[in-house]
Design a protein around this motif. Structure first.
Motif, PDB file in Angstrom:
ATOM      1  N   LEU A  70       7.054 -10.458   2.295  1.00 20.24           N
ATOM      2  CA  LEU A  70       6.640  -9.160   1.772  1.00 20.24           C
ATOM      3  C   LEU A  70       7.701  -8.585   0.842  1.00 20.24           C
ATOM      4  O   LEU A  70       7.378  -7.927  -0.151  1.00 20.24           O
ATOM      5  CB  LEU A  70       6.377  -8.174   2.920  1.00 20.24           C
ATOM      6  CG  LEU A  70       5.247  -8.566   3.872  1.00 20.24           C
ATOM      7  CD1 LEU A  70       5.248  -7.652   5.095  1.00 20.24           C
ATOM      8  CD2 LEU A  70       3.896  -8.490   3.167  1.00 20.24           C
ATOM      9  N   ALA A  71       8.961  -8.846   1.152  1.00 17.45           N
ATOM     10  CA  ALA A  71      10.069  -8.304   0.363  1.00 17.45           C
ATOM     11  C   ALA A  71      10.125  -8.887  -1.043  1.00 17.45           C
ATOM     12  O   ALA A  71      10.747  -8.304  -1.935  1.00 17.45           O
ATOM     13  CB  ALA A  71      11.391  -8.544   1.077  1.00 17.45           C
ATOM     14  N   HIS A  72       9.461 -10.041  -1.275  1.00 20.09           N
ATOM     15  CA  HIS A  72       9.417 -10.619  -2.614  1.00 20.09           C
ATOM     16  C   HIS A  72       8.369  -9.952  -3.499  1.00 20.09           C
ATOM     17  O   HIS A  72       8.282 -10.258  -4.693  1.00 20.09           O
ATOM     18  CB  HIS A  72       9.124 -12.124  -2.540  1.00 20.09           C
ATOM     19  CG  HIS A  72      10.325 -12.939  -2.183  1.00 20.09           C
ATOM     20  ND1 HIS A  72      10.604 -13.357  -0.898  1.00 20.09           N
ATOM     21  CD2 HIS A  72      11.345 -13.418  -2.940  1.00 20.09           C
ATOM     22  CE1 HIS A  72      11.723 -14.052  -0.887  1.00 20.09           C
ATOM     23  NE2 HIS A  72      12.194 -14.113  -2.104  1.00 20.09           N
ATOM     24  N   GLY A  73       7.568  -9.062  -2.930  1.00 13.07           N
ATOM     25  CA  GLY A  73       6.525  -8.392  -3.696  1.00 13.07           C
ATOM     26  C   GLY A  73       6.651  -6.880  -3.641  1.00 13.07           C
ATOM     27  O   GLY A  73       7.733  -6.338  -3.420  1.00 13.07           O
ATOM     28  N   SER A  74       5.528  -6.200  -3.836  1.00 17.62           N
ATOM     29  CA  SER A  74       5.503  -4.742  -3.857  1.00 17.62           C
ATOM     30  C   SER A  74       5.433  -4.202  -2.433  1.00 17.62           C
ATOM     31  O   SER A  74       4.394  -4.289  -1.772  1.00 17.62           O
ATOM     32  CB  SER A  74       4.299  -4.244  -4.661  1.00 17.62           C
ATOM     33  OG  SER A  74       4.158  -2.836  -4.510  1.00 17.62           O
ATOM     34  N   ILE A  75       6.528  -3.633  -1.967  1.00 20.71           N
ATOM     35  CA  ILE A  75       6.536  -3.038  -0.638  1.00 20.71           C
ATOM     36  C   ILE A  75       5.685  -1.774  -0.620  1.00 20.71           C
ATOM     37  O   ILE A  75       5.048  -1.451   0.385  1.00 20.71           O
ATOM     38  CB  ILE A  75       7.986  -2.756  -0.186  1.00 20.71           C
ATOM     39  CG1 ILE A  75       8.732  -4.088  -0.038  1.00 20.71           C
ATOM     40  CG2 ILE A  75       8.016  -1.989   1.135  1.00 20.71           C
ATOM     41  CD1 ILE A  75      10.186  -3.948   0.338  1.00 20.71           C
ATOM     42  N   TYR A  76       5.659  -1.075  -1.747  1.00 13.21           N
ATOM     43  CA  TYR A  76       4.803   0.122  -1.845  1.00 13.21           C
ATOM     44  C   TYR A  76       3.349  -0.249  -1.556  1.00 13.21           C
ATOM     45  O   TYR A  76       2.668   0.433  -0.784  1.00 13.21           O
ATOM     46  CB  TYR A  76       4.926   0.740  -3.232  1.00 13.21           C
ATOM     47  CG  TYR A  76       4.045   1.953  -3.446  1.00 13.21           C
ATOM     48  CD1 TYR A  76       4.527   3.236  -3.210  1.00 13.21           C
ATOM     49  CD2 TYR A  76       2.724   1.821  -3.892  1.00 13.21           C
ATOM     50  CE1 TYR A  76       3.720   4.345  -3.396  1.00 13.21           C
ATOM     51  CE2 TYR A  76       1.918   2.929  -4.074  1.00 13.21           C
ATOM     52  CZ  TYR A  76       2.413   4.181  -3.834  1.00 13.21           C
ATOM     53  OH  TYR A  76       1.607   5.277  -4.015  1.00 13.21           O
ATOM     54  N   ASN A  77       2.863  -1.328  -2.164  1.00 14.98           N
ATOM     55  CA  ASN A  77       1.480  -1.749  -1.914  1.00 14.98           C
ATOM     56  C   ASN A  77       1.267  -2.122  -0.456  1.00 14.98           C
ATOM     57  O   ASN A  77       0.223  -1.826   0.132  1.00 14.98           O
ATOM     58  CB  ASN A  77       1.112  -2.924  -2.820  1.00 14.98           C
ATOM     59  CG  ASN A  77       0.914  -2.516  -4.262  1.00 14.98           C
ATOM     60  OD1 ASN A  77       0.771  -1.329  -4.562  1.00 14.98           O
ATOM     61  ND2 ASN A  77       0.917  -3.472  -5.162  1.00 14.98           N
ATOM     62  N   TYR A  78       2.265  -2.780   0.125  1.00 20.38           N
ATOM     63  CA  TYR A  78       2.168  -3.154   1.546  1.00 20.38           C
ATOM     64  C   TYR A  78       2.073  -1.911   2.427  1.00 20.38           C
ATOM     65  O   TYR A  78       1.244  -1.843   3.341  1.00 20.38           O
ATOM     66  CB  TYR A  78       3.380  -3.995   1.925  1.00 20.38           C
ATOM     67  CG  TYR A  78       3.540  -4.226   3.411  1.00 20.38           C
ATOM     68  CD1 TYR A  78       2.591  -4.940   4.134  1.00 20.38           C
ATOM     69  CD2 TYR A  78       4.651  -3.725   4.091  1.00 20.38           C
ATOM     70  CE1 TYR A  78       2.745  -5.155   5.503  1.00 20.38           C
ATOM     71  CE2 TYR A  78       4.810  -3.938   5.450  1.00 20.38           C
ATOM     72  CZ  TYR A  78       3.850  -4.646   6.154  1.00 20.38           C
ATOM     73  OH  TYR A  78       4.002  -4.852   7.500  1.00 20.38           O
ATOM     74  N   LEU A  79       2.903  -0.922   2.137  1.00 20.26           N
ATOM     75  CA  LEU A  79       2.898   0.299   2.955  1.00 20.26           C
ATOM     76  C   LEU A  79       1.575   1.052   2.836  1.00 20.26           C
ATOM     77  O   LEU A  79       1.037   1.541   3.842  1.00 20.26           O
ATOM     78  CB  LEU A  79       4.050   1.220   2.534  1.00 20.26           C
ATOM     79  CG  LEU A  79       5.476   0.686   2.712  1.00 20.26           C
ATOM     80  CD1 LEU A  79       6.484   1.711   2.203  1.00 20.26           C
ATOM     81  CD2 LEU A  79       5.744   0.338   4.154  1.00 20.26           C
ATOM     82  N   THR A  80       1.054   1.150   1.617  1.00 17.11           N
ATOM     83  CA  THR A  80      -0.138   1.969   1.406  1.00 17.11           C
ATOM     84  C   THR A  80      -1.439   1.221   1.670  1.00 17.11           C
ATOM     85  O   THR A  80      -2.393   1.800   2.197  1.00 17.11           O
ATOM     86  CB  THR A  80      -0.160   2.526  -0.032  1.00 17.11           C
ATOM     87  OG1 THR A  80      -0.094   1.442  -0.968  1.00 17.11           O
ATOM     88  CG2 THR A  80       1.010   3.475  -0.261  1.00 17.11           C
ATOM     89  N   GLN A  81      -1.481  -0.055   1.332  1.00 13.10           N
ATOM     90  CA  GLN A  81      -2.735  -0.802   1.459  1.00 13.10           C
ATOM     91  C   GLN A  81      -2.869  -1.506   2.801  1.00 13.10           C
ATOM     92  O   GLN A  81      -3.952  -1.519   3.390  1.00 13.10           O
ATOM     93  CB  GLN A  81      -2.849  -1.813   0.313  1.00 13.10           C
ATOM     94  CG  GLN A  81      -2.930  -1.148  -1.057  1.00 13.10           C
ATOM     95  CD  GLN A  81      -2.957  -2.150  -2.203  1.00 13.10           C
ATOM     96  OE1 GLN A  81      -3.217  -3.344  -2.000  1.00 13.10           O
ATOM     97  NE2 GLN A  81      -2.688  -1.686  -3.412  1.00 13.10           N
ATOM     98  N   ASN A  82      -1.777  -2.085   3.298  1.00  8.67           N
ATOM     99  CA  ASN A  82      -1.845  -2.813   4.571  1.00  8.67           C
ATOM    100  C   ASN A  82      -1.582  -1.914   5.775  1.00  8.67           C
ATOM    101  O   ASN A  82      -2.323  -1.955   6.755  1.00  8.67           O
ATOM    102  CB  ASN A  82      -0.853  -3.980   4.571  1.00  8.67           C
ATOM    103  CG  ASN A  82      -1.191  -5.039   3.543  1.00  8.67           C
ATOM    104  OD1 ASN A  82      -0.893  -4.876   2.369  1.00  8.67           O
ATOM    105  ND2 ASN A  82      -1.821  -6.119   3.951  1.00  8.67           N
ATOM    106  N   LEU A  83      -0.520  -1.115   5.680  1.00 10.97           N
ATOM    107  CA  LEU A  83      -0.192  -0.220   6.793  1.00 10.97           C
ATOM    108  C   LEU A  83      -0.922   1.115   6.714  1.00 10.97           C
ATOM    109  O   LEU A  83      -0.877   1.900   7.658  1.00 10.97           O
ATOM    110  CB  LEU A  83       1.319   0.021   6.848  1.00 10.97           C
ATOM    111  CG  LEU A  83       2.197  -1.208   7.082  1.00 10.97           C
ATOM    112  CD1 LEU A  83       3.651  -0.799   7.229  1.00 10.97           C
ATOM    113  CD2 LEU A  83       1.735  -1.987   8.315  1.00 10.97           C
ATOM    114  N   LYS A  84      -1.591   1.373   5.578  1.00  8.49           N
ATOM    115  CA  LYS A  84      -2.383   2.596   5.386  1.00  8.49           C
ATOM    116  C   LYS A  84      -1.539   3.863   5.521  1.00  8.49           C
ATOM    117  O   LYS A  84      -2.001   4.904   6.000  1.00  8.49           O
ATOM    118  CB  LYS A  84      -3.555   2.658   6.385  1.00  8.49           C
ATOM    119  CG  LYS A  84      -4.439   1.433   6.389  1.00  8.49           C
ATOM    120  CD  LYS A  84      -5.083   1.197   5.039  1.00  8.49           C
ATOM    121  CE  LYS A  84      -6.016  -0.015   5.066  1.00  8.49           C
ATOM    122  NZ  LYS A  84      -6.579  -0.327   3.723  1.00  8.49           N
ATOM    123  N   LEU A  85      -0.287   3.799   5.082  1.00 11.66           N
ATOM    124  CA  LEU A  85       0.569   4.973   5.105  1.00 11.66           C
ATOM    125  C   LEU A  85       0.265   5.856   3.891  1.00 11.66           C
ATOM    126  O   LEU A  85       0.017   5.351   2.798  1.00 11.66           O
ATOM    127  CB  LEU A  85       2.041   4.558   5.082  1.00 11.66           C
ATOM    128  CG  LEU A  85       2.529   3.762   6.302  1.00 11.66           C
ATOM    129  CD1 LEU A  85       3.979   3.345   6.105  1.00 11.66           C
ATOM    130  CD2 LEU A  85       2.367   4.564   7.584  1.00 11.66           C
TER     131      LEU A  85
END
Length: 235
Positions: free
Chosen positions: A153-168
Protein backbone atom coordinates in the motif's frame (compact mmCIF):
# COMPACT_ATOMS: atom_id res chain seq x y z
CA UNK A 1 -15.83 9.11 0.81
CA UNK A 2 -18.74 11.57 0.78
CA UNK A 3 -20.61 11.85 -2.53
CA UNK A 4 -19.59 15.46 -3.12
CA UNK A 5 -15.92 14.52 -2.59
CA UNK A 6 -16.26 11.79 -5.22
CA UNK A 7 -17.85 14.24 -7.65
CA UNK A 8 -15.20 16.91 -7.03
CA UNK A 9 -12.47 14.32 -7.64
CA UNK A 10 -14.09 13.27 -10.93
CA UNK A 11 -14.53 16.90 -12.02
CA UNK A 12 -10.89 17.68 -11.23
CA UNK A 13 -9.83 14.75 -13.41
CA UNK A 14 -12.04 16.00 -16.24
CA UNK A 15 -10.71 19.54 -15.89
CA UNK A 16 -7.08 18.35 -15.88
CA UNK A 17 -7.83 16.17 -18.93
CA UNK A 18 -9.09 19.27 -20.75
CA UNK A 19 -12.71 18.20 -21.11
CA UNK A 20 -14.05 21.72 -20.52
CA UNK A 21 -11.15 23.78 -21.89
CA UNK A 22 -12.85 24.71 -25.17
CA UNK A 23 -15.94 26.19 -23.55
CA UNK A 24 -13.99 27.55 -20.56
CA UNK A 25 -16.68 26.71 -18.03
CA UNK A 26 -18.44 23.80 -16.39
CA UNK A 27 -22.01 22.70 -17.14
CA UNK A 28 -24.70 24.26 -14.95
CA UNK A 29 -25.53 22.87 -11.50
CA UNK A 30 -28.72 21.41 -12.96
CA UNK A 31 -26.83 19.68 -15.79
CA UNK A 32 -24.23 18.34 -13.37
CA UNK A 33 -26.90 17.04 -10.99
CA UNK A 34 -28.45 15.09 -13.87
CA UNK A 35 -25.06 13.87 -15.08
CA UNK A 36 -24.04 12.59 -11.64
CA UNK A 37 -27.59 11.58 -10.68
CA UNK A 38 -27.53 13.51 -7.42
CA UNK A 39 -29.03 16.59 -5.78
CA UNK A 40 -28.07 20.15 -6.62
CA UNK A 41 -26.98 20.65 -3.00
CA UNK A 42 -24.43 17.86 -3.44
CA UNK A 43 -23.23 19.44 -6.69
CA UNK A 44 -22.99 22.81 -4.96
CA UNK A 45 -20.80 21.29 -2.23
CA UNK A 46 -18.55 19.71 -4.88
CA UNK A 47 -18.26 23.03 -6.74
CA UNK A 48 -17.38 24.79 -3.48
CA UNK A 49 -14.48 22.36 -3.08
CA UNK A 50 -13.29 23.07 -6.63
CA UNK A 51 -13.52 26.80 -5.88
CA UNK A 52 -11.52 26.47 -2.67
CA UNK A 53 -8.88 24.40 -4.47
CA UNK A 54 -8.48 26.98 -7.22
CA UNK A 55 -9.91 25.11 -10.21
CA UNK A 56 -12.99 27.24 -10.88
CA UNK A 57 -14.69 30.49 -9.93
CA UNK A 58 -18.38 31.33 -9.94
CA UNK A 59 -19.96 34.36 -11.62
CA UNK A 60 -23.44 35.05 -10.32
CA UNK A 61 -26.00 34.51 -13.05
CA UNK A 62 -23.37 33.50 -15.61
CA UNK A 63 -21.86 30.17 -14.64
CA UNK A 64 -18.90 28.28 -13.22
CA UNK A 65 -15.70 29.21 -15.05
CA UNK A 66 -12.31 27.49 -15.19
CA UNK A 67 -9.57 29.42 -13.45
CA UNK A 68 -7.16 30.97 -16.01
CA UNK A 69 -4.19 29.66 -14.03
CA UNK A 70 -1.74 27.15 -15.40
CA UNK A 71 0.64 25.75 -12.82
CA UNK A 72 0.66 22.20 -14.18
CA UNK A 73 4.14 21.44 -12.85
CA UNK A 74 3.56 23.00 -9.45
CA UNK A 75 2.32 21.58 -6.18
CA UNK A 76 -1.10 22.89 -5.19
CA UNK A 77 -1.08 23.63 -1.46
CA UNK A 78 -4.88 23.76 -1.43
CA UNK A 79 -5.20 20.06 -2.18
CA UNK A 80 -5.36 17.52 0.64
CA UNK A 81 -5.00 14.49 -1.59
CA UNK A 82 -1.43 13.53 -2.28
CA UNK A 83 0.50 16.77 -2.67
CA UNK A 84 0.95 16.63 -6.41
CA UNK A 85 -0.82 17.91 -9.49
CA UNK A 86 -2.62 15.55 -11.84
CA UNK A 87 0.31 15.62 -14.25
CA UNK A 88 2.81 14.77 -11.54
CA UNK A 89 0.67 11.91 -10.24
CA UNK A 90 0.70 10.33 -13.69
CA UNK A 91 4.50 10.44 -13.96
CA UNK A 92 5.43 9.77 -10.32
CA UNK A 93 6.80 6.69 -8.59
CA UNK A 94 7.50 5.88 -4.95
CA UNK A 95 10.38 4.09 -3.23
CA UNK A 96 9.63 2.85 0.27
CA UNK A 97 12.65 3.28 2.54
CA UNK A 98 11.12 1.78 5.69
CA UNK A 99 7.79 0.88 7.24
CA UNK A 100 7.64 -0.18 10.87
CA UNK A 101 5.53 -0.13 14.01
CA UNK A 102 6.85 2.14 16.75
CA UNK A 103 5.49 3.39 20.09
CA UNK A 104 4.45 7.04 20.21
CA UNK A 105 7.07 9.15 21.96
CA UNK A 106 5.97 11.96 24.23
CA UNK A 107 6.67 14.50 21.46
CA UNK A 108 4.83 12.58 18.73
CA UNK A 109 1.93 11.73 21.07
CA UNK A 110 1.45 15.43 21.75
CA UNK A 111 1.35 16.15 18.00
CA UNK A 112 -1.07 13.29 17.26
CA UNK A 113 -3.17 13.88 20.38
CA UNK A 114 -2.76 10.24 21.41
CA UNK A 115 -1.36 8.31 24.38
CA UNK A 116 2.38 7.93 24.90
CA UNK A 117 3.35 4.42 23.82
CA UNK A 118 0.38 3.97 21.48
CA UNK A 119 1.43 1.87 18.42
CA UNK A 120 2.02 3.88 15.27
CA UNK A 121 2.99 3.08 11.72
CA UNK A 122 6.14 5.02 10.79
CA UNK A 123 6.74 5.32 7.06
CA UNK A 124 9.65 6.79 5.10
CA UNK A 125 9.44 7.16 1.32
CA UNK A 126 11.05 8.96 -1.60
CA UNK A 127 8.81 10.23 -4.37
CA UNK A 128 10.09 10.45 -7.95
CA UNK A 129 8.68 12.44 -10.86
CA UNK A 130 9.93 11.54 -14.34
CA UNK A 131 12.44 9.21 -12.62
CA UNK A 132 13.98 12.09 -10.64
CA UNK A 133 13.78 12.24 -6.80
CA UNK A 134 11.75 15.27 -5.71
CA UNK A 135 10.50 14.63 -2.18
CA UNK A 136 11.61 12.70 0.90
CA UNK A 137 8.64 11.85 3.12
CA UNK A 138 8.17 10.58 6.64
CA UNK A 139 4.78 10.10 8.24
CA UNK A 140 3.04 8.62 11.26
CA UNK A 141 -0.34 6.84 11.35
CA UNK A 142 -2.23 5.78 14.47
CA UNK A 143 -2.98 2.05 14.27
CA UNK A 144 -6.17 2.73 16.19
CA UNK A 145 -7.42 4.60 13.10
CA UNK A 146 -5.40 2.82 10.39
CA UNK A 147 -5.35 -0.84 11.53
CA UNK A 148 -3.26 -2.05 8.58
CA UNK A 149 -0.63 -0.41 6.41
CA UNK A 150 1.64 -2.69 4.37
CA UNK A 151 4.46 -1.97 1.94
CA UNK A 152 2.25 -2.91 -0.99
CA UNK A 153 0.00 0.00 0.00
CA UNK A 154 2.89 2.35 0.79
CA UNK A 155 4.03 2.16 -2.86
CA UNK A 156 0.77 3.78 -3.95
CA UNK A 157 -1.73 6.42 -2.87
CA UNK A 158 -2.32 6.10 0.85
CA UNK A 159 -4.98 8.80 0.59
CA UNK A 160 -6.99 6.57 -1.76
CA UNK A 161 -6.53 3.63 0.59
CA UNK A 162 -7.77 5.64 3.57
CA UNK A 163 -10.80 7.07 1.80
CA UNK A 164 -11.81 4.26 -0.55
CA UNK A 165 -10.82 1.10 1.35
CA UNK A 166 -11.05 2.21 4.97
CA UNK A 167 -13.91 4.65 4.20
CA UNK A 168 -12.37 7.38 6.35
CA UNK A 169 -13.78 10.88 5.92
CA UNK A 170 -10.89 13.30 5.41
CA UNK A 171 -11.89 16.76 6.63
CA UNK A 172 -9.05 19.28 6.43
CA UNK A 173 -5.30 19.75 6.63
CA UNK A 174 -2.81 22.15 8.21
CA UNK A 175 0.57 22.76 6.58
CA UNK A 176 3.60 24.72 7.72
CA UNK A 177 6.34 25.50 5.18
CA UNK A 178 9.83 26.67 6.00
CA UNK A 179 13.31 26.74 4.46
CA UNK A 180 16.14 24.64 5.85
CA UNK A 181 19.43 23.02 4.91
CA UNK A 182 19.60 19.40 3.80
CA UNK A 183 21.10 16.76 6.03
CA UNK A 184 23.65 14.44 4.45
CA UNK A 185 21.12 11.58 4.29
CA UNK A 186 18.32 13.61 2.69
CA UNK A 187 20.76 15.27 0.29
CA UNK A 188 21.91 11.85 -0.95
CA UNK A 189 18.30 10.71 -1.39
CA UNK A 190 17.50 13.82 -3.45
CA UNK A 191 20.74 13.81 -5.45
CA UNK A 192 21.89 17.09 -3.92
CA UNK A 193 24.77 18.21 -1.70
CA UNK A 194 24.70 18.34 2.07
CA UNK A 195 23.58 21.79 3.28
CA UNK A 196 21.90 22.62 -0.01
CA UNK A 197 18.63 24.50 0.60
CA UNK A 198 15.30 22.70 0.82
CA UNK A 199 11.67 23.43 1.51
CA UNK A 200 10.30 21.53 4.49
CA UNK A 201 6.55 20.94 4.67
CA UNK A 202 5.10 19.75 7.97
CA UNK A 203 1.48 18.70 7.79
CA UNK A 204 -1.36 17.33 9.84
CA UNK A 205 -4.30 15.78 8.02
CA UNK A 206 -7.53 15.47 9.96
CA UNK A 207 -10.66 13.40 9.69
CA UNK A 208 -13.97 15.21 9.50
CA UNK A 209 -14.47 14.49 13.23
CA UNK A 210 -11.26 16.37 14.10
CA UNK A 211 -9.00 13.35 14.72
CA UNK A 212 -5.52 13.55 13.22
CA UNK A 213 -5.01 10.69 10.77
CA UNK A 214 -1.59 11.65 9.34
CA UNK A 215 1.34 13.51 10.86
CA UNK A 216 3.91 14.03 8.16
CA UNK A 217 6.97 15.86 6.89
CA UNK A 218 8.13 16.36 3.33
CA UNK A 219 11.61 17.51 2.28
CA UNK A 220 11.29 19.06 -1.19
CA UNK A 221 13.95 19.32 -3.90
CA UNK A 222 14.42 23.08 -4.24
CA UNK A 223 15.15 22.92 -7.98
CA UNK A 224 12.34 20.56 -9.00
CA UNK A 225 9.27 21.52 -6.99
CA UNK A 226 7.44 24.84 -6.94
CA UNK A 227 4.40 25.62 -4.81
CA UNK A 228 1.29 27.64 -5.37
CA UNK A 229 -1.84 28.45 -3.43
CA UNK A 230 -5.17 30.05 -4.28
CA UNK A 231 -6.74 32.75 -2.14
CA UNK A 232 -10.33 33.98 -1.91
CA UNK A 233 -11.73 37.33 -0.83
CA UNK A 234 -14.28 36.67 1.92
CA UNK A 235 -15.34 40.30 2.37
Amino acid sequence: MAKYHEISTELIKEIVDGKYSERGKLPTEKELSLYFDTSRNTIRSAINLLTDEGYVYKVQGSGIYLRPVNFDESTNLNLIKGFFSGHQEETSAIKVLSLETIPATEEIAAELNCAVGEPLYYLRRVRFVDNEPVRVERSYYRQEIVPYLGKELAHGSIYNYLTQNLKLQIGFADRKIQADYLSKENAELLGLAENDPALVVNEKIYLSNGQIVILGEGILHFQKISLFSSAKNYD
